[in-house]
Design a protein around this motif. Structure first.
Motif, PDB file in Angstrom:
ATOM      1  N   ILE A  43       6.921   9.689   7.481  1.00  0.00           N
ATOM      2  CA  ILE A  43       7.490   8.644   7.711  1.00  0.00           C
ATOM      3  C   ILE A  43       7.948   8.282   9.322  1.00  0.00           C
ATOM      4  N   ALA A  44       8.243   9.528   9.727  1.00  0.00           N
ATOM      5  CA  ALA A  44       8.632   9.236  11.385  1.00  0.00           C
ATOM      6  C   ALA A  44       7.397   8.821  12.145  1.00  0.00           C
ATOM      7  N   HIS A  45       6.231   9.544  11.963  1.00  0.00           N
ATOM      8  CA  HIS A  45       5.050   9.412  12.651  1.00  0.00           C
ATOM      9  C   HIS A  45       4.494   7.879  12.119  1.00  0.00           C
ATOM     10  N   SER A  46       4.743   7.469  11.035  1.00  0.00           N
ATOM     11  CA  SER A  46       4.236   6.183  10.536  1.00  0.00           C
ATOM     12  C   SER A  46       5.019   5.187  11.321  1.00  0.00           C
ATOM     13  N   SER A  47       6.160   5.483  11.907  1.00  0.00           N
ATOM     14  CA  SER A  47       7.103   4.395  12.443  1.00  0.00           C
ATOM     15  C   SER A  47       6.660   3.817  13.629  1.00  0.00           C
ATOM     16  N   LEU A  48       5.684   4.718  14.412  1.00  0.00           N
ATOM     17  CA  LEU A  48       4.747   4.335  15.701  1.00  0.00           C
ATOM     18  C   LEU A  48       4.035   2.799  15.316  1.00  0.00           C
ATOM     19  N   ALA A  49       3.617   2.785  14.311  1.00  0.00           N
ATOM     20  CA  ALA A  49       3.114   1.498  14.245  1.00  0.00           C
ATOM     21  C   ALA A  49       3.939   0.361  14.027  1.00  0.00           C
ATOM     22  N   GLY A  50       5.222   0.614  13.417  1.00  0.00           N
ATOM     23  CA  GLY A  50       6.189  -0.686  13.277  1.00  0.00           C
ATOM     24  C   GLY A  50       6.548  -0.706  14.625  1.00  0.00           C
ATOM     25  N   ILE A  51       7.020   0.253  15.514  1.00  0.00           N
ATOM     26  CA  ILE A  51       7.626   0.047  16.684  1.00  0.00           C
ATOM     27  C   ILE A  51       6.792  -0.704  17.579  1.00  0.00           C
ATOM     28  N   VAL A  63      14.109  -2.583  14.062  1.00  0.00           N
ATOM     29  CA  VAL A  63      13.884  -3.352  12.886  1.00  0.00           C
ATOM     30  C   VAL A  63      12.485  -3.504  12.178  1.00  0.00           C
ATOM     31  N   SER A  64      11.489  -3.804  13.197  1.00  0.00           N
ATOM     32  CA  SER A  64       9.950  -3.900  12.592  1.00  0.00           C
ATOM     33  C   SER A  64       9.691  -2.613  12.135  1.00  0.00           C
ATOM     34  N   ALA A  65      10.237  -1.504  12.719  1.00  0.00           N
ATOM     35  CA  ALA A  65       9.805  -0.097  12.277  1.00  0.00           C
ATOM     36  C   ALA A  65      10.427   0.331  10.882  1.00  0.00           C
ATOM     37  N   VAL A  66      11.540  -0.126  10.688  1.00  0.00           N
ATOM     38  CA  VAL A  66      12.221   0.068   9.532  1.00  0.00           C
ATOM     39  C   VAL A  66      11.535  -0.531   8.317  1.00  0.00           C
ATOM     40  N   ILE A  67      11.243  -1.732   8.358  1.00  0.00           N
ATOM     41  CA  ILE A  67      10.477  -2.570   7.593  1.00  0.00           C
ATOM     42  C   ILE A  67       9.172  -2.090   7.216  1.00  0.00           C
ATOM     43  N   PHE A  68       8.321  -1.673   8.426  1.00  0.00           N
ATOM     44  CA  PHE A  68       7.020  -0.806   8.245  1.00  0.00           C
ATOM     45  C   PHE A  68       7.242   0.271   7.416  1.00  0.00           C
ATOM     46  N   GLY A  69       8.106   1.328   7.726  1.00  0.00           N
ATOM     47  CA  GLY A  69       8.302   2.470   7.328  1.00  0.00           C
ATOM     48  C   GLY A  69       8.667   2.310   5.862  1.00  0.00           C
ATOM     49  N   ILE A  70       9.664   1.347   5.412  1.00  0.00           N
ATOM     50  CA  ILE A  70       9.891   1.256   4.125  1.00  0.00           C
ATOM     51  C   ILE A  70       8.688   1.029   3.266  1.00  0.00           C
ATOM     52  N   ILE A  72       5.598   1.762   3.606  1.00  0.00           N
ATOM     53  CA  ILE A  72       4.673   2.949   3.713  1.00  0.00           C
ATOM     54  C   ILE A  72       5.496   3.831   2.506  1.00  0.00           C
ATOM     55  N   ALA A  73       6.784   4.143   2.799  1.00  0.00           N
ATOM     56  CA  ALA A  73       7.339   4.940   1.744  1.00  0.00           C
ATOM     57  C   ALA A  73       7.238   4.636   0.262  1.00  0.00           C
ATOM     58  N   VAL A  74       7.481   3.305   0.264  1.00  0.00           N
ATOM     59  CA  VAL A  74       7.309   2.587  -1.294  1.00  0.00           C
ATOM     60  C   VAL A  74       5.712   2.780  -1.738  1.00  0.00           C
ATOM     61  N   LEU A  75       4.845   2.546  -0.777  1.00  0.00           N
ATOM     62  CA  LEU A  75       3.545   2.742  -1.147  1.00  0.00           C
ATOM     63  C   LEU A  75       3.003   4.263  -1.678  1.00  0.00           C
ATOM     64  N   VAL A  76       3.648   5.083  -0.838  1.00  0.00           N
ATOM     65  CA  VAL A  76       3.371   6.475  -1.187  1.00  0.00           C
ATOM     66  C   VAL A  76       3.891   6.961  -2.499  1.00  0.00           C
ATOM     67  N   ALA A  77       5.143   6.402  -2.751  1.00  0.00           N
ATOM     68  CA  ALA A  77       5.821   6.396  -4.066  1.00  0.00           C
ATOM     69  C   ALA A  77       5.084   5.859  -5.297  1.00  0.00           C
ATOM     70  N   TYR A  78       4.762   4.801  -4.948  1.00  0.00           N
ATOM     71  CA  TYR A  78       4.063   3.737  -5.970  1.00  0.00           C
ATOM     72  C   TYR A  78       2.659   4.561  -6.374  1.00  0.00           C
ATOM     73  N   ILE A  79       1.996   4.781  -5.435  1.00  0.00           N
ATOM     74  CA  ILE A  79       0.609   5.552  -5.729  1.00  0.00           C
ATOM     75  C   ILE A  79       0.813   7.036  -6.592  1.00  0.00           C
ATOM     76  N   LEU A  95      -0.512   8.824   6.552  1.00  0.00           N
ATOM     77  CA  LEU A  95       0.019   9.408   8.057  1.00  0.00           C
ATOM     78  C   LEU A  95      -0.989   8.767   9.166  1.00  0.00           C
ATOM     79  N   PRO A  96      -1.994   9.378   9.215  1.00  0.00           N
ATOM     80  CA  PRO A  96      -3.155   9.112  10.149  1.00  0.00           C
ATOM     81  C   PRO A  96      -3.450   7.878  10.049  1.00  0.00           C
ATOM     82  N   THR A  97      -3.693   7.229   8.803  1.00  0.00           N
ATOM     83  CA  THR A  97      -3.699   5.472   9.040  1.00  0.00           C
ATOM     84  C   THR A  97      -2.558   4.749   9.564  1.00  0.00           C
ATOM     85  N   SER A  98      -1.474   5.029   9.462  1.00  0.00           N
ATOM     86  CA  SER A  98      -0.352   4.334  10.073  1.00  0.00           C
ATOM     87  C   SER A  98      -0.379   4.587  11.659  1.00  0.00           C
ATOM     88  N   MET A  99      -0.751   5.942  11.936  1.00  0.00           N
ATOM     89  CA  MET A  99      -0.511   6.293  13.536  1.00  0.00           C
ATOM     90  C   MET A  99      -1.893   5.526  13.975  1.00  0.00           C
TER      91      MET A  99
END
Length: 269
Positions: A43-51, A63-70, A72-79, A95-99
Protein backbone atom coordinates in the motif's frame (compact mmCIF):
# COMPACT_ATOMS: atom_id res chain seq x y z
CA UNK A 1 17.82 21.96 22.41
CA UNK A 2 16.30 24.79 24.46
CA UNK A 3 14.88 26.40 21.33
CA UNK A 4 13.46 23.16 19.98
CA UNK A 5 9.85 23.98 20.70
CA UNK A 6 10.03 27.69 19.92
CA UNK A 7 9.72 27.13 16.16
CA UNK A 8 6.19 26.52 14.81
CA UNK A 9 7.41 24.01 12.19
CA UNK A 10 9.10 21.96 14.92
CA UNK A 11 5.95 22.07 17.03
CA UNK A 12 3.95 20.74 14.08
CA UNK A 13 6.62 18.14 13.38
CA UNK A 14 6.60 16.92 16.99
CA UNK A 15 2.81 16.69 17.22
CA UNK A 16 2.46 14.93 13.85
CA UNK A 17 5.42 12.63 14.50
CA UNK A 18 4.11 11.45 17.86
CA UNK A 19 0.58 10.90 16.54
CA UNK A 20 1.87 8.98 13.53
CA UNK A 21 4.12 6.91 15.79
CA UNK A 22 1.24 5.95 18.08
CA UNK A 23 -1.22 5.23 15.23
CA UNK A 24 1.26 3.11 13.25
CA UNK A 25 2.43 1.10 16.26
CA UNK A 26 -1.13 0.50 17.49
CA UNK A 27 -2.42 -0.75 14.16
CA UNK A 28 0.86 -2.60 13.65
CA UNK A 29 -0.01 -5.10 16.41
CA UNK A 30 -2.88 -6.44 14.30
CA UNK A 31 -0.85 -6.22 11.08
CA UNK A 32 1.98 -8.33 12.54
CA UNK A 33 -0.29 -10.92 14.18
CA UNK A 34 -2.38 -11.26 11.01
CA UNK A 35 0.82 -11.50 8.91
CA UNK A 36 -0.10 -8.48 6.76
CA UNK A 37 3.30 -6.78 6.73
CA UNK A 38 3.67 -7.25 2.96
CA UNK A 39 0.22 -5.72 2.47
CA UNK A 40 1.22 -2.56 4.38
CA UNK A 41 4.41 -2.32 2.34
CA UNK A 42 2.49 -2.73 -0.91
CA UNK A 43 0.00 0.00 0.00
CA UNK A 44 2.88 2.35 0.79
CA UNK A 45 4.44 1.79 -2.62
CA UNK A 46 1.10 2.06 -4.42
CA UNK A 47 0.67 5.53 -2.94
CA UNK A 48 3.24 6.81 -5.46
CA UNK A 49 0.56 6.77 -8.14
CA UNK A 50 -1.89 8.67 -5.93
CA UNK A 51 0.71 11.27 -4.99
CA UNK A 52 1.75 11.74 -8.62
CA UNK A 53 -1.91 12.06 -9.60
CA UNK A 54 -2.36 14.80 -7.00
CA UNK A 55 0.53 16.79 -8.49
CA UNK A 56 -0.79 16.27 -12.02
CA UNK A 57 -4.33 17.44 -11.14
CA UNK A 58 -3.18 20.22 -8.81
CA UNK A 59 -4.85 18.83 -5.68
CA UNK A 60 -3.35 17.91 -2.31
CA UNK A 61 -1.22 14.79 -3.06
CA UNK A 62 -1.92 13.23 0.36
CA UNK A 63 -5.67 13.41 -0.26
CA UNK A 64 -5.38 11.85 -3.73
CA UNK A 65 -2.97 9.20 -2.40
CA UNK A 66 -5.35 8.22 0.43
CA UNK A 67 -8.22 7.79 -2.05
CA UNK A 68 -6.05 5.83 -4.49
CA UNK A 69 -4.55 3.66 -1.73
CA UNK A 70 -7.96 2.80 -0.27
CA UNK A 71 -9.21 1.79 -3.73
CA UNK A 72 -6.17 -0.50 -4.19
CA UNK A 73 -6.58 -1.98 -0.69
CA UNK A 74 -10.28 -2.71 -1.24
CA UNK A 75 -9.57 -4.26 -4.66
CA UNK A 76 -6.93 -6.55 -3.13
CA UNK A 77 -9.36 -7.69 -0.44
CA UNK A 78 -12.22 -8.09 -2.94
CA UNK A 79 -10.19 -10.26 -5.33
CA UNK A 80 -8.79 -12.29 -2.41
CA UNK A 81 -12.32 -13.13 -1.26
CA UNK A 82 -13.47 -14.08 -4.78
CA UNK A 83 -10.56 -15.99 -6.28
CA UNK A 84 -8.20 -18.82 -5.50
CA UNK A 85 -5.15 -16.56 -5.77
CA UNK A 86 -3.04 -16.06 -2.64
CA UNK A 87 -2.74 -12.61 -1.08
CA UNK A 88 0.97 -12.51 -1.98
CA UNK A 89 0.14 -13.13 -5.65
CA UNK A 90 -2.57 -10.46 -5.72
CA UNK A 91 -0.29 -7.94 -4.05
CA UNK A 92 2.49 -8.97 -6.45
CA UNK A 93 0.19 -7.89 -9.27
CA UNK A 94 -1.11 -4.64 -7.79
CA UNK A 95 2.17 -3.35 -6.34
CA UNK A 96 4.20 -3.11 -9.58
CA UNK A 97 1.11 -2.09 -11.56
CA UNK A 98 0.32 0.85 -9.29
CA UNK A 99 3.98 1.88 -9.20
CA UNK A 100 4.11 1.73 -13.00
CA UNK A 101 1.04 3.97 -13.12
CA UNK A 102 2.81 6.37 -10.77
CA UNK A 103 5.95 6.46 -12.94
CA UNK A 104 3.86 7.10 -16.06
CA UNK A 105 1.91 9.91 -14.36
CA UNK A 106 5.18 11.49 -13.19
CA UNK A 107 6.21 11.51 -16.85
CA UNK A 108 3.11 13.58 -17.68
CA UNK A 109 3.81 16.06 -14.87
CA UNK A 110 5.46 19.15 -16.27
CA UNK A 111 8.59 20.58 -14.66
CA UNK A 112 10.78 19.38 -11.82
CA UNK A 113 8.80 18.41 -8.72
CA UNK A 114 11.13 18.20 -5.72
CA UNK A 115 8.14 17.85 -3.36
CA UNK A 116 7.05 14.74 -5.24
CA UNK A 117 10.47 13.13 -4.77
CA UNK A 118 10.46 14.05 -1.06
CA UNK A 119 7.56 11.64 -0.57
CA UNK A 120 9.92 8.76 -1.29
CA UNK A 121 11.91 9.42 1.89
CA UNK A 122 9.58 11.69 3.89
CA UNK A 123 10.25 15.02 5.52
CA UNK A 124 8.83 15.51 8.98
CA UNK A 125 10.14 19.06 9.17
CA UNK A 126 8.04 20.09 6.13
CA UNK A 127 4.77 19.30 7.89
CA UNK A 128 2.18 22.06 7.45
CA UNK A 129 -0.87 22.90 9.55
CA UNK A 130 -3.26 20.95 7.28
CA UNK A 131 -1.17 17.80 7.61
CA UNK A 132 -0.87 18.22 11.38
CA UNK A 133 -4.68 18.25 11.75
CA UNK A 134 -4.98 15.41 9.23
CA UNK A 135 -2.59 13.23 11.26
CA UNK A 136 -4.42 14.20 14.46
CA UNK A 137 -7.72 13.11 12.89
CA UNK A 138 -6.11 9.87 11.74
CA UNK A 139 -4.75 9.09 15.20
CA UNK A 140 -8.10 9.73 16.87
CA UNK A 141 -9.94 7.65 14.25
CA UNK A 142 -7.58 4.68 14.70
CA UNK A 143 -7.87 4.78 18.50
CA UNK A 144 -11.67 5.16 18.48
CA UNK A 145 -12.28 2.42 15.87
CA UNK A 146 -9.99 -0.08 17.58
CA UNK A 147 -11.46 0.77 20.99
CA UNK A 148 -15.04 0.22 19.78
CA UNK A 149 -14.29 -2.99 17.86
CA UNK A 150 -11.46 -4.24 20.05
CA UNK A 151 -13.04 -7.59 20.95
CA UNK A 152 -14.11 -8.55 17.38
CA UNK A 153 -10.66 -7.72 16.06
CA UNK A 154 -8.97 -9.82 18.76
CA UNK A 155 -11.33 -12.68 17.94
CA UNK A 156 -10.61 -12.41 14.18
CA UNK A 157 -6.87 -12.05 14.73
CA UNK A 158 -6.53 -15.29 16.69
CA UNK A 159 -9.24 -17.48 15.11
CA UNK A 160 -11.03 -16.21 11.98
CA UNK A 161 -13.05 -19.37 11.38
CA UNK A 162 -14.35 -19.57 14.94
CA UNK A 163 -15.17 -15.85 14.85
CA UNK A 164 -17.24 -16.39 11.70
CA UNK A 165 -19.02 -19.36 13.28
CA UNK A 166 -19.84 -17.19 16.31
CA UNK A 167 -21.58 -14.65 14.06
CA UNK A 168 -18.80 -12.09 13.75
CA UNK A 169 -19.04 -10.38 10.33
CA UNK A 170 -15.43 -11.08 9.44
CA UNK A 171 -15.57 -9.66 5.90
CA UNK A 172 -17.00 -6.33 7.10
CA UNK A 173 -14.35 -5.98 9.79
CA UNK A 174 -11.66 -6.96 7.26
CA UNK A 175 -12.68 -4.18 4.86
CA UNK A 176 -12.79 -1.63 7.67
CA UNK A 177 -9.36 -2.73 8.86
CA UNK A 178 -7.65 -2.58 5.47
CA UNK A 179 -9.12 0.87 4.84
CA UNK A 180 -7.72 1.95 8.20
CA UNK A 181 -4.31 0.43 7.37
CA UNK A 182 -4.27 2.08 3.94
CA UNK A 183 -5.16 5.51 5.36
CA UNK A 184 -2.58 5.18 8.14
CA UNK A 185 0.21 4.07 5.81
CA UNK A 186 -0.39 6.74 3.20
CA UNK A 187 -0.89 9.66 5.57
CA UNK A 188 2.34 8.60 7.29
CA UNK A 189 4.30 8.76 4.02
CA UNK A 190 4.57 12.53 4.42
CA UNK A 191 6.65 11.94 7.55
CA UNK A 192 8.48 8.69 6.85
CA UNK A 193 8.41 8.33 3.10
CA UNK A 194 7.04 5.63 0.82
CA UNK A 195 10.12 3.46 1.29
CA UNK A 196 10.25 3.56 5.10
CA UNK A 197 6.67 3.97 6.29
CA UNK A 198 5.80 0.29 6.64
CA UNK A 199 8.75 -0.12 9.01
CA UNK A 200 7.08 1.99 11.73
CA UNK A 201 4.03 -0.27 11.50
CA UNK A 202 5.96 -3.53 11.69
CA UNK A 203 9.04 -2.90 13.87
CA UNK A 204 7.42 -1.54 17.11
CA UNK A 205 4.88 -4.39 17.07
CA UNK A 206 7.64 -6.96 16.39
CA UNK A 207 9.77 -5.49 19.21
CA UNK A 208 6.78 -5.63 21.54
CA UNK A 209 6.17 -9.26 20.62
CA UNK A 210 9.73 -10.06 21.73
CA UNK A 211 9.00 -9.12 25.36
CA UNK A 212 5.22 -9.54 25.78
CA UNK A 213 3.51 -12.51 27.37
CA UNK A 214 -0.05 -11.55 26.38
CA UNK A 215 -1.97 -9.41 23.88
CA UNK A 216 -2.54 -6.46 26.22
CA UNK A 217 1.17 -6.19 26.95
CA UNK A 218 1.92 -6.32 23.24
CA UNK A 219 -0.41 -3.38 22.55
CA UNK A 220 1.02 -1.30 25.40
CA UNK A 221 4.68 -1.95 24.53
CA UNK A 222 4.09 -1.42 20.81
CA UNK A 223 2.53 2.02 21.38
CA UNK A 224 5.31 2.87 23.84
CA UNK A 225 8.02 1.86 21.35
CA UNK A 226 6.31 3.80 18.55
CA UNK A 227 6.10 6.90 20.76
CA UNK A 228 9.74 6.63 21.91
CA UNK A 229 10.99 5.98 18.36
CA UNK A 230 9.20 9.04 16.98
CA UNK A 231 10.23 11.36 19.82
CA UNK A 232 13.86 10.18 19.97
CA UNK A 233 14.18 10.09 16.19
CA UNK A 234 12.91 13.63 15.83
CA UNK A 235 15.21 14.96 18.57
CA UNK A 236 18.26 13.17 17.17
CA UNK A 237 17.50 14.33 13.63
CA UNK A 238 17.27 17.92 14.90
CA UNK A 239 20.49 17.76 16.94
CA UNK A 240 22.63 15.97 14.34
CA UNK A 241 20.92 17.37 11.21
CA UNK A 242 19.81 13.94 9.97
CA UNK A 243 16.88 12.82 7.83
CA UNK A 244 13.97 12.62 10.29
CA UNK A 245 12.20 9.60 8.79
CA UNK A 246 15.34 7.49 8.56
CA UNK A 247 16.38 8.45 12.09
CA UNK A 248 13.01 7.43 13.52
CA UNK A 249 13.28 4.03 11.80
CA UNK A 250 16.85 3.52 13.04
CA UNK A 251 15.75 4.16 16.64
CA UNK A 252 12.89 1.73 16.16
CA UNK A 253 15.27 -0.89 14.72
CA UNK A 254 17.64 -0.40 17.66
CA UNK A 255 14.77 -1.12 20.08
CA UNK A 256 14.00 -4.32 18.15
CA UNK A 257 17.58 -5.61 18.42
CA UNK A 258 17.68 -4.69 22.14
CA UNK A 259 14.50 -6.67 22.83
CA UNK A 260 15.46 -9.64 20.61
CA UNK A 261 17.78 -11.33 23.21
CA UNK A 262 14.95 -11.16 25.76
CA UNK A 263 12.82 -13.38 23.55
CA UNK A 264 15.67 -15.88 23.18
CA UNK A 265 16.27 -15.84 26.95
CA UNK A 266 12.59 -16.58 27.63
CA UNK A 267 12.63 -19.48 25.16
CA UNK A 268 15.83 -20.87 26.71
CA UNK A 269 14.18 -20.97 30.14
Amino acid sequence: MADFLTYPFLQRALISGLIIGIACSLIGVFVVLQKMSFFANAIAHSSLAGIALGFLLGINPIVSAVIFGIIIAVLVAYIKNRSTLSVDTIIGIFLPTSMAIGVLIIGFTKGYKPDLLSYLFGNLLAVDTFYMYLSLGLGLAVIIILAIFFKPYIFITFDRQLAALQGVRVAVYDYLFIIMVAATVIISTKVLGIILVSALIVIPAASSKNISSNFTQMVIFSVLFGFVSSLSGLLLSYVFNLASGATIIMVSAAIFFITLPIKRAVRAN
